[in-house]
Design a protein around this motif. Structure first.
Motif, short mmCIF file in Angstrom:
data_model
loop_
_atom_site.label_atom_id
_atom_site.label_comp_id
_atom_site.label_asym_id
_atom_site.label_seq_id
_atom_site.Cartn_x
_atom_site.Cartn_y
_atom_site.Cartn_z
N UNK A 43 -52.18 11.97 -60.63
CA UNK A 43 -51.85 10.97 -59.88
C UNK A 43 -50.31 10.79 -59.72
N UNK A 44 -49.55 11.30 -60.80
CA UNK A 44 -48.22 11.24 -60.74
C UNK A 44 -47.68 12.20 -59.90
N UNK A 45 -48.32 13.08 -59.29
CA UNK A 45 -47.66 14.04 -58.20
C UNK A 45 -48.09 13.31 -57.04
N UNK A 46 -49.35 12.79 -56.88
CA UNK A 46 -49.71 12.19 -55.59
C UNK A 46 -48.49 10.87 -55.47
N UNK A 47 -48.36 10.23 -56.36
CA UNK A 47 -47.15 9.16 -56.50
C UNK A 47 -45.81 9.69 -55.82
#
Length: 291
Positions: A216-220
Motif C-alpha cells: 500500500x505504501x507504493x500505491x500511496x
C-alpha cells in the motif's frame, strides 16, 4: 468526512471456485457482506459497482436483495471476464450475438429483471497475450459500448497488456475516455501508468489492501505523485474483494479498509481533500451518469 462515495470495482458475489479448485473463491456470504456494506454506509458510501458478469457468478436477484437489505445503490455489469472463466456461449455465439446480449442487459434488463447493467466489464486479458476468445469479447464489448454509450471496465492481469487493450478498443472506434483500466498499479511502474492516462483512459487503484500484490505504501506514493501532477480527475479507487477470506469477519481486510485505513494514509502524505473527492465521489458519478 467525505460523503457520497462510490466503490467502483467490487464483487457483491462471485464464483471462480471451479476453475481455481478453491471454495474460498466463491463469495456468496450474504449476511456477512450485508453487515460490511452497512458499515460502508456509515462511512459515507452511497454506491457499489458490482463488476461480476456472465459466467462468474453474477446474480441479479442476490444483488437486488442486497440493495433492499442495505439501502445502498448497487450498479451491475454485463459482458464476460477472461479465459479460463468464459462460459460456452462466448465460443458458440457470434460477436454480434454477444454484443446483442450485452446491449439487452443495458437497455432492457438483466435475466428478465427490471435491473439494467450500467457498465460493460470487467472484461479481461491474461499475462502474455490476448487470446482469440478474449478478442471476441472485446469486439462485442466495443459494439455494445458504441451503441449504448456506457463505460467499459477492464481486467489486466497484474497490470499487463494495458496498451494492448487500449489499442484493440481504439481500433474498433471506442472513445478511450470511456474506458477504465483495472489493476494497472500492480505493474509497479508509475511511468507505465502515466502513459496509459495520457491516452485518455481512467486508471483504477482497485486492489487496495492486497499487499501481497503491491505494498500500500507504493500505491500511496503513486497516487500522491499522480494527484500532484493533476491526474486526480482520471483516478478511481476500490478494494476488489473476491474471496470469503477477504471479509473482515473471516480475518481479511474487509470492504471498509479503503475508507478506514487507506484514505487516512493518503491524507497523511498530503493528498488534498479535493483530489480525494475526485477519486471517490466525482469521477464515479460521472462514469455512472449520476447527477
Amino acid at each position: 468526512m467525505i460523503k457520497d462515495i462510490t466503490y467502483i470495482h467490487e464483487h457483491v458475489t462471485i464464483d471462480l471456485s471451479k476453475e481455481k479448485n478453491n471454495i474460498d473463491c466463491k463469495l456468496d456470504t450474504f449476511d456477512i457482506t450485508k453487515e460490511e456494506f452497512l458499515r460502508l454506509k456509515e462511512l459515507g458510501v452511497t454506491r457499489v459497482v458490482d463488476v461480476s458478469n456472465v459466467g462468474i457468478g453474477r446474480d441479479v436477484d442476490y444483488v437486488m436483495k442486497m440493495e433492499e437489505a442495505t439501502g445502498l445503490n448497487i450498479y451491475m455489469s454485463t459482458g464476460y471476464y477472461k479465459e479460463p472463466f468464459l462460459p460456452k456461449e462466448v465460443e458458440e455465439l457470434s460477436v454480434e450475438e454477444l454484443a446483442k446480449k450485452m446491449i439487452d442487459d443495458i437497455k432492457i434488463g438483466i435475466d428478465g429483471k427490471t435491473k439494467c447493467a450500467t457498465l460493460i466489464g470487467e472484461i479481461g486479458t491474461g499475462f502474455e497475450i490476448m487470446t482469440e476468445l478474449e478478442k471476441k469479447v472485446f469486439q462485442a464489448a466495443a459494439i455494445a459500448q458504441k451503441t449504448t454509450g456506457v463505460f467499459i471496465t477492464t481486467h489486466t492481469s497484474l497490470g499487463k497488456l494495458g496498451h494492448e487493450q487500449l489499442d484493440f478498443l481504439e481500433n474498433l472506434g471506442v472513445d478511450l475516455n470511456k474506458v477504465i483500466l483495472g489493476h494497472v498499479a500492480l505493474s509497479g511502474d508509475l511511468s507505465y501508468i502515466k502513459s496509459l492516462l495520457k491516452r485518455g483512459a481512467y486508471v483504477e487503484f482497485d486492489t487496495i489492501g492486497k499487499n501481497n500484490y503491491l505494498p500500500d505504501e507504493t500505491r500511496v506514493d503513486f497516487i500522491k505523485t499522480l494527484c500532484e501532477e493533476g491526474w486526480s480527475e482520471k483516478l478511481l479507487m476500490s478494494v476488489d474483494l473476491t474471496r470469503r477470506s477477504h471479509l473482515k469477519t473471516n480475518g481479511g481486510i474487509g470492504y471498509a479498509y479503503l475508507i478506514e485505513t487507506f484514505v487516512p494514509m493518503l491524507k497523511e502524505v498530503g493528498v488534498k481533500e479535493s483530489d480525494l473527492k475526485n477519486m471517490l465521489v466525482e469521477n464515479p458519478k460521472r462514469i455512472l451518469g449520476v447527477e
